[in-house]
Design a protein around this motif. Structure first.
Motif, PDB file in Angstrom:
ATOM      1  N   ASN A  10       0.803  -1.208   0.000  1.00 60.07           N
ATOM      2  CA  ASN A  10       0.000   0.000   0.000  1.00 60.07           C
ATOM      3  C   ASN A  10       0.844   1.270   0.000  1.00 60.07           C
ATOM      4  OD1 ASN A  10       0.479  -1.102   2.723  1.00 60.07           O
ATOM      5  ND2 ASN A  10      -0.370   0.844   3.390  1.00 60.07           N
ATOM      6  N   TRP A  11       2.074   1.215   0.550  1.00 58.55           N
ATOM      7  CA  TRP A  11       2.912   2.413   0.544  1.00 58.55           C
ATOM      8  C   TRP A  11       4.046   2.324  -0.467  1.00 58.55           C
ATOM      9  CZ3 TRP A  11       8.141   2.603   1.752  1.00 58.55           C
ATOM     10  CH2 TRP A  11       8.684   1.472   2.367  1.00 58.55           C
ATOM     11  N   LEU A  12       4.085   1.235  -1.224  1.00 65.96           N
ATOM     12  CA  LEU A  12       5.130   1.084  -2.243  1.00 65.96           C
ATOM     13  C   LEU A  12       4.511   1.203  -3.628  1.00 65.96           C
ATOM     14  CD1 LEU A  12       7.212  -1.884  -0.818  1.00 65.96           C
ATOM     15  CD2 LEU A  12       7.894   0.516  -0.965  1.00 65.96           C
ATOM     16  N   PRO A  13       5.079   2.022  -4.481  1.00 70.51           N
ATOM     17  CA  PRO A  13       4.566   2.126  -5.861  1.00 70.51           C
ATOM     18  C   PRO A  13       4.698   0.794  -6.592  1.00 70.51           C
ATOM     19  CG  PRO A  13       6.093   3.922  -5.343  1.00 70.51           C
ATOM     20  CD  PRO A  13       6.210   2.923  -4.232  1.00 70.51           C
ATOM     21  N   LYS A  14       3.799   0.566  -7.524  1.00 73.57           N
ATOM     22  CA  LYS A  14       3.803  -0.690  -8.263  1.00 73.57           C
ATOM     23  C   LYS A  14       4.789  -0.657  -9.432  1.00 73.57           C
ATOM     24  CE  LYS A  14      -1.115  -1.316  -7.261  1.00 73.57           C
ATOM     25  NZ  LYS A  14      -2.470  -1.392  -7.830  1.00 73.57           N
ATOM     26  N   LEU A  61       3.578   7.375   9.930  1.00 75.53           N
ATOM     27  CA  LEU A  61       2.993   6.151  10.506  1.00 75.53           C
ATOM     28  C   LEU A  61       1.687   5.787   9.814  1.00 75.53           C
ATOM     29  CD1 LEU A  61       3.720   6.584  14.328  1.00 75.53           C
ATOM     30  CD2 LEU A  61       4.845   5.080  12.704  1.00 75.53           C
ATOM     31  N   PHE A  62       0.887   6.798   9.546  1.00 76.82           N
ATOM     32  CA  PHE A  62      -0.369   6.534   8.848  1.00 76.82           C
ATOM     33  C   PHE A  62      -0.101   5.917   7.482  1.00 76.82           C
ATOM     34  CE2 PHE A  62      -3.579   7.812   5.753  1.00 76.82           C
ATOM     35  CZ  PHE A  62      -4.729   7.318   6.352  1.00 76.82           C
ATOM     36  N   GLY A  63       0.850   6.478   6.733  1.00 78.47           N
ATOM     37  CA  GLY A  63       1.148   5.966   5.405  1.00 78.47           C
ATOM     38  C   GLY A  63       1.650   4.540   5.413  1.00 78.47           C
ATOM     39  N   LEU A  64       2.413   4.171   6.454  1.00 84.44           N
ATOM     40  CA  LEU A  64       2.957   2.815   6.526  1.00 84.44           C
ATOM     41  C   LEU A  64       1.901   1.788   6.924  1.00 84.44           C
ATOM     42  CD1 LEU A  64       6.398   3.517   8.253  1.00 84.44           C
ATOM     43  CD2 LEU A  64       5.964   3.046   5.834  1.00 84.44           C
ATOM     44  N   ILE A  65       0.848   2.222   7.619  1.00 87.90           N
ATOM     45  CA  ILE A  65      -0.161   1.281   8.124  1.00 87.90           C
ATOM     46  C   ILE A  65      -1.417   1.259   7.258  1.00 87.90           C
ATOM     47  CG2 ILE A  65      -1.653   0.738  10.101  1.00 87.90           C
ATOM     48  CD1 ILE A  65       0.485   1.995  11.901  1.00 87.90           C
ATOM     49  N   SER A  66      -1.831   2.404   6.747  1.00 84.84           N
ATOM     50  CA  SER A  66      -3.125   2.531   6.074  1.00 84.84           C
ATOM     51  C   SER A  66      -3.245   1.599   4.865  1.00 84.84           C
ATOM     52  CB  SER A  66      -3.328   3.977   5.620  1.00 84.84           C
ATOM     53  OG  SER A  66      -4.481   4.101   4.825  1.00 84.84           O
ATOM     54  N   SER A  67      -4.470   1.121   4.646  1.00 81.75           N
ATOM     55  CA  SER A  67      -4.754   0.309   3.462  1.00 81.75           C
ATOM     56  C   SER A  67      -5.205   1.163   2.288  1.00 81.75           C
ATOM     57  CB  SER A  67      -5.840  -0.727   3.784  1.00 81.75           C
ATOM     58  OG  SER A  67      -7.056  -0.086   4.157  1.00 81.75           O
ATOM     59  N   SER A  68      -5.454   2.454   2.531  1.00 77.82           N
ATOM     60  CA  SER A  68      -5.868   3.359   1.456  1.00 77.82           C
ATOM     61  C   SER A  68      -4.644   3.904   0.728  1.00 77.82           C
ATOM     62  CB  SER A  68      -6.682   4.527   2.030  1.00 77.82           C
ATOM     63  OG  SER A  68      -6.866   5.532   1.046  1.00 77.82           O
ATOM     64  N   PRO A  69      -4.615   3.851  -0.582  1.00 73.81           N
ATOM     65  CA  PRO A  69      -3.446   4.361  -1.306  1.00 73.81           C
ATOM     66  C   PRO A  69      -3.441   5.872  -1.484  1.00 73.81           C
ATOM     67  CG  PRO A  69      -5.017   3.473  -2.856  1.00 73.81           C
ATOM     68  CD  PRO A  69      -5.580   3.205  -1.489  1.00 73.81           C
ATOM     69  N   ARG A  70      -4.560   6.554  -1.103  1.00 76.00           N
ATOM     70  CA  ARG A  70      -4.647   7.974  -1.448  1.00 76.00           C
ATOM     71  C   ARG A  70      -5.012   8.884  -0.280  1.00 76.00           C
ATOM     72  NH1 ARG A  70      -6.602   7.928  -5.970  1.00 76.00           N
ATOM     73  NH2 ARG A  70      -6.783   5.683  -6.175  1.00 76.00           N
ATOM     74  N   ALA A  71      -5.392   8.341   0.879  1.00 82.27           N
ATOM     75  CA  ALA A  71      -5.796   9.188   1.996  1.00 82.27           C
ATOM     76  C   ALA A  71      -4.607   9.960   2.555  1.00 82.27           C
ATOM     77  CB  ALA A  71      -6.433   8.335   3.093  1.00 82.27           C
ATOM     78  N   VAL A  72      -4.830  11.234   2.909  1.00 80.28           N
ATOM     79  CA  VAL A  72      -3.794  12.093   3.489  1.00 80.28           C
ATOM     80  C   VAL A  72      -4.173  12.387   4.935  1.00 80.28           C
ATOM     81  CG1 VAL A  72      -2.609  14.307   3.338  1.00 80.28           C
ATOM     82  CG2 VAL A  72      -3.288  13.109   1.237  1.00 80.28           C
ATOM     83  N   PHE A  73      -3.213  12.275   5.831  1.00 77.32           N
ATOM     84  CA  PHE A  73      -3.439  12.415   7.271  1.00 77.32           C
ATOM     85  C   PHE A  73      -2.628  13.606   7.778  1.00 77.32           C
ATOM     86  CE2 PHE A  73      -3.654  10.518  11.644  1.00 77.32           C
ATOM     87  CZ  PHE A  73      -5.013  10.223  11.628  1.00 77.32           C
ATOM     88  N   GLY A  74      -3.132  14.261   8.812  1.00 79.61           N
ATOM     89  CA  GLY A  74      -2.383  15.366   9.409  1.00 79.61           C
ATOM     90  C   GLY A  74      -3.275  16.255  10.240  1.00 79.61           C
TER      91      GLY A  74
END
Length: 776
Positions: A10-14, A61-74
């Motif tokens: 989820n955090w690595l580009p394909k 941390l959110f980016g490493l855990i989240s299953s959403s590829p596009r959600a932004v946290f902050g």
């Protein structure tokens, strides 16, 4: 580097292409987050640099855990407003030492609530919170924060409280700024206000005309350059404030002070719970909406874990609670983000800015920052949803407004409670007022259809009431169920008594036979409670005493278990419960296929047929307008082809018909559509935008004849309806466009001449139908 593991990618580009794309998007998100997060940190009562701290570890941390590829946290609007309101209620000054001491504890408690939500699978609760409730709540929060921030546009200080307090604060701040400027010999806050409003206008225009342009960072750096060259003396003379200087460096480690809970547990638990609820509901709902829109696979429980981790990191940075950002997620989606590598990139960019690039912040004009924050908030307001609800469902429109006004006038915490209460009330209300309908059959067509104008060919069986009830049966709706059944038996109604949608009208079909059988389509009844079971048994006995057979048919088998458990097993023993509707009708002497002799006749001059008007069923009262719209669009395409000297192929026209009609029509609909298309073509010819084309006219004429012959082969009376509609439509056309009437007459003369040669019987029948209409 490009993982193929579904769980961890989820955090690595394909692909390498996605890598560079998401790298660029991550830089944009970091730059956009600078003004937005600093503004929201100020709303929460923190120094603006804490907005940057909250955009560092939490987003990683959110980016490493989240299953959403596009959600932004902050750092975002809703949690910041809740924290700011909490501090104001406690009488604590923003950016004070006491505020810096309390806020990390609130954030820490919020993360613990989110951990509890994760353990309790709280994502399941969200299915009970409707979109109008959440839309009203989010709009209320967004409007409140805009009112809080508005004084900063003209050089005032942000406010706190509810809408009346905020409006009063705006007026008092405007008066104070004006008096201060007059007393010191410089202009009031008008230049500052103009700068802020210009910022908002530029962002809104770019959002509409060039949505992929990252205009916020451009305005931020442009504002800093403007302040640098203008100089502090000139800015002061204009009444334009800038942000305070920010020291370089990464955020300090802060340990939340749990001693503050001693004797003040309730003071902190309820606000932190409300903040956690807002983070859970707002972020998860927004992320789910984006996931559905873009086809992403979302793991809701894993998302909650990501929210908890992000807020725990924020607490140890001394920052306020953090949340998913709808506005920044929208920006990332517009740029085509593919993975959370975006968040990892944003983390490193923000770290570089904190270590080496904070000097420019002291030159950032407050009205520019405030304008960026307000424009981001405007994007979260759901007034478009409210307008849609107003047109479609007044009850949901009322719910939206109650949630919205609760937040505005009672505050965000009471807004959460009001939203939850509204969700419960809405659920109970809808179950107690379910959709009900009376059904009939269409000869030669399988199934049972609503007796409404949208199924104008459906007719009731003689002596039979088919009733559909689409909700679990329980104490709050059993009265309506029994009343509908008894009224149908008492007055022998047809669809004239059937509840109908607000935009629909039920048919008037006079019954000529007394009711001896009532069959309930119970496929929508998933359960019964004790009250409903008792009333069902009483209803069955009452109808049986009057010689009326009563059946429940088509429900799930567990309903039978509930009927037996609650003492209504007699319904099962007496075969008043059947697995399918046609089994019950067979008991009453009706075997499919249902013939004309089995159906009620109409007291009106209504022509029924075996044709099911699916286009009418799909679009209801808007069917003719929709068909006219399709015909107008196709006529314009034909005109374009004609101007480019392209031959019009009937196959192309038919393909366009299928495309524009969504595949909903048959011979009768197509024949009617060709009538409307010919009228639209005549209008274009009268306007001079289409030349007469005898070849096209001949193709349409031949297609008319083919369609009408097919309808006659099926021995369908639907052709009578088609010809009657055509005659009345032509009459309206003659009244509206009398100059085109002569050409229309010539067209129909050619049509009947051709038809008389190919199918004299059909021509004679159609002529008789038209003669009857002319007499009327």
């Amino acid at each position: 580097m490009f993982s193929k593991n579904r769980l961890n990618r989820n955090w690595l580009p394909k692909t390498p292409k996605d890598f560079f794309s998401d790298l660029f998007i991550g830089i944009i998100i970091a730059l956009v987050s600078i003004p937005i997060s600093m503004g929201y940190a100020s709303v929460a009562g923190l120094p603006v640099v804490y907005g940057l701290y909250g955009s560092l570890l939490p987003i990683l941390l959110f980016g490493l855990i989240s299953s959403s590829p596009r959600a932004v946290f902050g750092v975002d609007a809703a949690p910041a407003a809740l924290v700011g309101g909490m501090l104001a209620g406690m009488g604590i000054a923003p950016e004070s030492a006491e505020a810096l001491h309390i806020i990390p504890l609130v954030t820490f408690l919020t993360s613990l609530w989110l951990v509890l939500f994760f353990a309790l699978h709280a994502d399941r609760v969200l299915k009970f919170i409707s979109q109008p409730v959440m839309g009203g709540f989010i709009t209320g929060i967004g409007t409140t924060i805009i009112l809080m921030q508005f004084p900063k546009l003209f050089g005032g200080e942000s406010g706190h409280g509810e809408v009346i307090e905020l409006l009063s604060h705006i007026v008092s701040e405007a008066r104070a700024v004006h008096e201060q400027g007059a007393g010191q010999g410089y202009v009031s806050g008008l230049p500052s206000l103009l700068l802020g409003l210009t910022t908002i206008a530029v962002i809104l225009l770019c959002r509409k005309f060039c949505p992929r342009l990252p205009v916020q960072p451009v305005l931020m750096f442009g504002g800093a350059a403007f302040a640098f060259f203008a100089g502090s003396t000139r800015l002061a003379a204009w009444g334009i404030k800038t942000l305070p200087a920010v020291e370089r460096g990464l955020p300090p480690f802060v340990l939340p002070d749990l001693k503050l809970l001693h004797g003040n547990l309730a003071t902190f638990l309820l606000p932190s719970l409300s903040i956690a609820l807002v983070i859970l509901s707002e972020t998860l709902l927004a992320t789910s909406n984006f996931a559905r829109k873009y086809g992403d696979t979302l793991m809701p429980r894993r998302e909650i874990a990501a929210y908890a981790a992000g807020n725990l990191a924020s607490a140890f940075c001394g920052c306020c609670p953090v949340n998913g950002s709808v506005s920044r997620t929208g920006i990332a989606s517009q740029f085509g983000v593919k993975s959370q590598f975006m968040s990892v990139t944003a983390f490193f960019v923000m770290a570089i800015i904190l270590l080496f690039g904070t000097g420019f912040i002291a030159y950032l004009p407050v009205p520019v920052l405030t304008g960026i924050v307000i424009s981001a908030l405007l994007g979260t307001l759901e007034f478009s949803l409210a307008n849609k609800l107003r047109r479609v469902d007044r009850m949901e429109f009322l719910i939206f407004n109650v949630a919205f006004l609760a937040v505005l006038f009672l505050g965000t915490i009471y807004g959460v409670l009001t939203g939850v209460l509204l969700a419960i009330i809405t659920f109970i209300f809808r179950q107690s007022k379910p959709v009900t309908d009376f059904l009939g059959v269409v000869p030669g067509t399988k199934g049972y259809y609503s007796l409404t104008s949208r199924n104008s060919q459906a007719r009731p069986l003689k002596g039979v009431v088919l009733y559909r009830f689409s909700a679990p049966l329980f104490y709050a709706n059993i009265d309506q169920f029994c009343d509908d059944i008894m009224n149908s038996a008492d007055s022998a109604p047809s669809a004239s008594t059937a509840p109908a949608a607000p935009t629909d009208h039920s048919m008037q079909v006079a019954r000529t036979h007394s009711i001896n059988t009532i069959v309930v389509d119970s496929s929508g009844i998933s359960s019964v409670d004790a009250s409903a079971a008792s009333r069902l048994l009483s209803l069955y006995k009452s109808l049986s005493a009057r010689g009326v057979h009563f059946y429940l048919a088509g429900h799930v088998s567990s309903v039978n278990d509930q009927l037996r458990a609650f003492g209504a097993g007699q319904l099962i023993e007496n075969r008043a419960v059947r697995a399918k509707i046609h089994y019950a009708l067979s008991d009453a002497g009706f075997e499919a296929p249902y013939t004309e002799e089995m159906l009620e006749t109409s007291s009106k001059s209504k022509n029924y047929s075996s044709y099911l008007a699916e286009f009418d069923w799909a679009f209801g009262s808007q069917a003719e307008a929709k068909m006219t719209e399709i015909a107008r669009r196709l006529a314009e395409e034909i005109s374009t082809c004609s101007q480019n000297n392209k031959e019009i192929d009937l196959k192309v026209i038919r393909e366009k018909e299928r495309q524009y009609s969504f595949g909903y029509w048959d011979e009768a609909d197509e024949d009617e559509f060709l009538d409307i298309l010919e009228l639209q073509l005549e209008l274009l010819r009268a306007q001079g935008s289409l030349q007469s084309d005898q070849s096209l006219d001949e193709k349409l004429l031949q297609r008319h004849i083919q369609l009408e012959e097919k309808m006659m082969e099926k021995k369908s009376e639907i052709i009578k309806d088609v010809v009657k509609k055509r005659w009345h439509r032509d009459e309206r056309f003659r009244e509206q466009h009398p100059k085109l009437a002569e050409r229309l007459e010539l067209h129909y003369e050619r049509y009947f001449e051709e038809l008389a040669m190919k199918n004299p019987e059909l021509a004679r029948e159609l002529a008789e139908i038209i003669a009857e209409e002319e007499k009327k």
